[in-house]
Structures are given as structure tokens and as C-alpha cells.
Design a protein around this motif. Structure first.
Motif, short mmCIF file in Angstrom:
data_model
loop_
_atom_site.label_atom_id
_atom_site.label_comp_id
_atom_site.label_asym_id
_atom_site.label_seq_id
_atom_site.Cartn_x
_atom_site.Cartn_y
_atom_site.Cartn_z
N GLU A 1 -5.01 29.48 16.37
CA GLU A 1 -5.72 29.12 15.15
C GLU A 1 -5.45 27.66 14.77
OE1 GLU A 1 -6.13 30.60 10.55
OE2 GLU A 1 -5.63 32.07 12.08
N ALA A 2 -4.23 27.20 14.99
CA ALA A 2 -3.91 25.79 14.74
C ALA A 2 -4.75 24.89 15.64
CB ALA A 2 -2.43 25.53 14.95
N LEU A 3 -4.86 25.26 16.91
CA LEU A 3 -5.68 24.48 17.83
C LEU A 3 -7.14 24.47 17.41
CD1 LEU A 3 -4.14 25.58 21.24
CD2 LEU A 3 -3.83 23.39 20.07
N HIS A 4 -7.62 25.61 16.95
CA HIS A 4 -9.01 25.69 16.49
C HIS A 4 -9.23 24.79 15.27
CE1 HIS A 4 -12.93 27.42 15.79
NE2 HIS A 4 -12.59 27.60 14.53
N ILE A 5 -8.30 24.82 14.33
CA ILE A 5 -8.41 23.97 13.14
C ILE A 5 -8.44 22.50 13.54
CG2 ILE A 5 -7.18 23.19 11.07
CD1 ILE A 5 -6.19 26.12 10.77
N MET A 6 -7.57 22.12 14.47
CA MET A 6 -7.55 20.72 14.92
C MET A 6 -8.85 20.35 15.60
SD MET A 6 -3.70 19.97 16.27
CE MET A 6 -3.06 21.60 16.66
N TYR A 7 -9.35 21.23 16.45
CA TYR A 7 -10.59 20.95 17.16
C TYR A 7 -11.76 20.81 16.19
CZ TYR A 7 -14.67 21.59 20.08
OH TYR A 7 -15.90 21.43 20.68
N GLU A 8 -11.91 21.77 15.30
CA GLU A 8 -13.02 21.75 14.35
C GLU A 8 -12.93 20.56 13.40
OE1 GLU A 8 -15.78 23.82 14.01
OE2 GLU A 8 -15.14 24.57 15.98
N GLY A 9 -11.73 20.21 12.97
CA GLY A 9 -11.56 19.11 12.02
C GLY A 9 -11.46 17.74 12.64
N THR B 1 0.85 -1.19 0.00
CA THR B 1 0.00 0.00 0.00
C THR B 1 0.88 1.24 0.00
OG1 THR B 1 -1.74 -1.14 1.21
CG2 THR B 1 -1.80 1.26 1.23
N ARG B 2 0.63 2.10 -0.96
CA ARG B 2 1.39 3.35 -1.05
C ARG B 2 0.73 4.43 -0.20
NH1 ARG B 2 1.97 5.60 -6.52
NH2 ARG B 2 -0.27 5.73 -6.29
N PRO B 3 1.52 5.20 0.54
CA PRO B 3 0.93 6.29 1.34
C PRO B 3 0.08 7.23 0.48
CG PRO B 3 3.18 5.94 2.02
CD PRO B 3 2.96 5.06 0.80
N ALA B 4 0.48 7.47 -0.76
CA ALA B 4 -0.28 8.36 -1.64
C ALA B 4 -1.70 7.86 -1.87
CB ALA B 4 0.45 8.52 -2.97
N ASP B 5 -1.91 6.54 -1.75
CA ASP B 5 -3.24 5.97 -1.97
C ASP B 5 -4.16 6.11 -0.76
OD1 ASP B 5 -2.47 5.22 -4.54
OD2 ASP B 5 -1.88 3.20 -3.91
N VAL B 6 -3.60 6.34 0.40
CA VAL B 6 -4.41 6.37 1.62
C VAL B 6 -4.23 7.65 2.44
CG1 VAL B 6 -4.63 3.86 1.83
CG2 VAL B 6 -2.66 5.02 2.83
N MET B 7 -3.44 8.56 1.95
CA MET B 7 -3.20 9.80 2.70
C MET B 7 -4.44 10.69 2.71
SD MET B 7 -0.89 12.01 0.08
CE MET B 7 -1.51 12.51 -1.52
N THR B 8 -4.43 11.65 3.61
CA THR B 8 -5.47 12.67 3.64
C THR B 8 -5.08 13.73 2.62
OG1 THR B 8 -5.89 12.25 5.97
CG2 THR B 8 -6.63 14.38 5.09
N ARG B 9 -5.88 13.85 1.59
CA ARG B 9 -5.58 14.81 0.52
C ARG B 9 -6.10 16.20 0.88
NH1 ARG B 9 -3.62 12.46 -3.79
NH2 ARG B 9 -3.89 10.23 -4.06
N ASN B 10 -5.40 17.20 0.38
CA ASN B 10 -5.80 18.60 0.58
C ASN B 10 -6.16 18.91 2.03
OD1 ASN B 10 -5.55 19.10 -2.26
ND2 ASN B 10 -7.50 18.04 -2.52
N PRO B 11 -5.26 18.66 2.95
CA PRO B 11 -5.58 18.91 4.37
C PRO B 11 -5.71 20.40 4.66
CG PRO B 11 -3.24 18.49 4.12
CD PRO B 11 -3.87 18.26 2.76
N ALA B 12 -6.42 20.68 5.74
CA ALA B 12 -6.47 22.06 6.24
C ALA B 12 -5.05 22.45 6.61
CB ALA B 12 -7.38 22.14 7.45
N THR B 13 -4.69 23.69 6.31
CA THR B 13 -3.33 24.14 6.59
C THR B 13 -3.35 25.47 7.32
OG1 THR B 13 -3.15 25.30 4.46
CG2 THR B 13 -2.43 23.00 4.51
N LEU B 14 -2.17 25.89 7.74
CA LEU B 14 -2.01 27.12 8.49
C LEU B 14 -0.80 27.86 7.94
CD1 LEU B 14 -2.99 28.60 11.15
CD2 LEU B 14 -1.12 27.38 12.26
N HIS B 15 -0.92 29.16 7.78
CA HIS B 15 0.22 29.98 7.35
C HIS B 15 1.11 30.22 8.57
CE1 HIS B 15 2.49 33.49 5.99
NE2 HIS B 15 2.27 33.01 4.78
#
Length: 105
Positions: free
Chosen positions: A52-60, A31-45
């Protein structure tokens, strides 16, 4: 995981390994990681506050947030990072926000 021009295309975490590989009975050797990874994840600048990172983690409902600048990963924030003074600051800001919402309501 990065794609063309080193741009973030997804993340592969221990949860992906557990739920998308082992729990589904996939072969860990093929199994390739590319086949099972989370695509287009939420990100932070990188200029955004830690809260804001904590909020993103909580909401997601996840424990990691990639830090991305111009589409390129420059770091990762994890829930473990919140075990320090940043958590206290976040809780303070959260309480302050809730109080101001109560006042405005």
C-alpha cells in the motif's frame, strides 16, 4: 514536521528543498521548512501492508510516505525501502490483481 500534540502537519524532503527553495531562488538561510513543506501529506497506518505504501508513492508521484498512528508520526517509508524482497511481493500482488481484472472484464 509536527505541530500541536505531536501531530503530523507536513513533510520537508530533498525535493521540497530543490524545487521550492533552490529552484525558486529563495534564501536558504532564512526560508523556514514550514513555509515550503508539503502540507497534509498522504500517510499510511503502521498496520497496512508495504504494498500500500508503494501504491501511494506511485499514485502520488513521490518517494516517501509518513507512517502515522493516531495522527502522530511513527516512521517513514521510502522508495529505497522497496529495493528488498517487499518489491518482489508487491510486483506479484500487482500482477495477480491485473490478471483477476482481466478475467472479470
Amino acid at each position: 514536521m509536527v505541530g500541536e500534540e505531536d501531530r503530523l502537519v507536513g513533510v520537508f524532503t530533498e525535493r521540497d528543498a530543490l524545487f521550492r527553495v533552490l529552484a525558486e531562488g529563495r534564501d536558504t538561510l532564512t526560508t523556514r521548512p514550514a513555509d515550503v513543506m508539503t502540507r497534509n501529506p498522504a500517510t499510511l497506518h503502521p498496520d497496512r501492508p508495504f504494498a500500500e505504501a508503494l501504491h501511494i508513492m506511485y499514485e502520488g508521484g513521490f518517494r516517501h510516505v509518513p507512517v502515522v498512528e493516531d495522527g502522530r508520526p511513527v516512521g517513514m517509508v521510502s522508495a529505497r525501502d522497496a529495493l528488498g524482497p517487499e518489491l518482489e511481493d508487491f510486483v506479484y500482488e500487482l500482477l495477480r490483481h491485473e490478471r483477476s481484472q482481466d478475467i472479470l472484464a
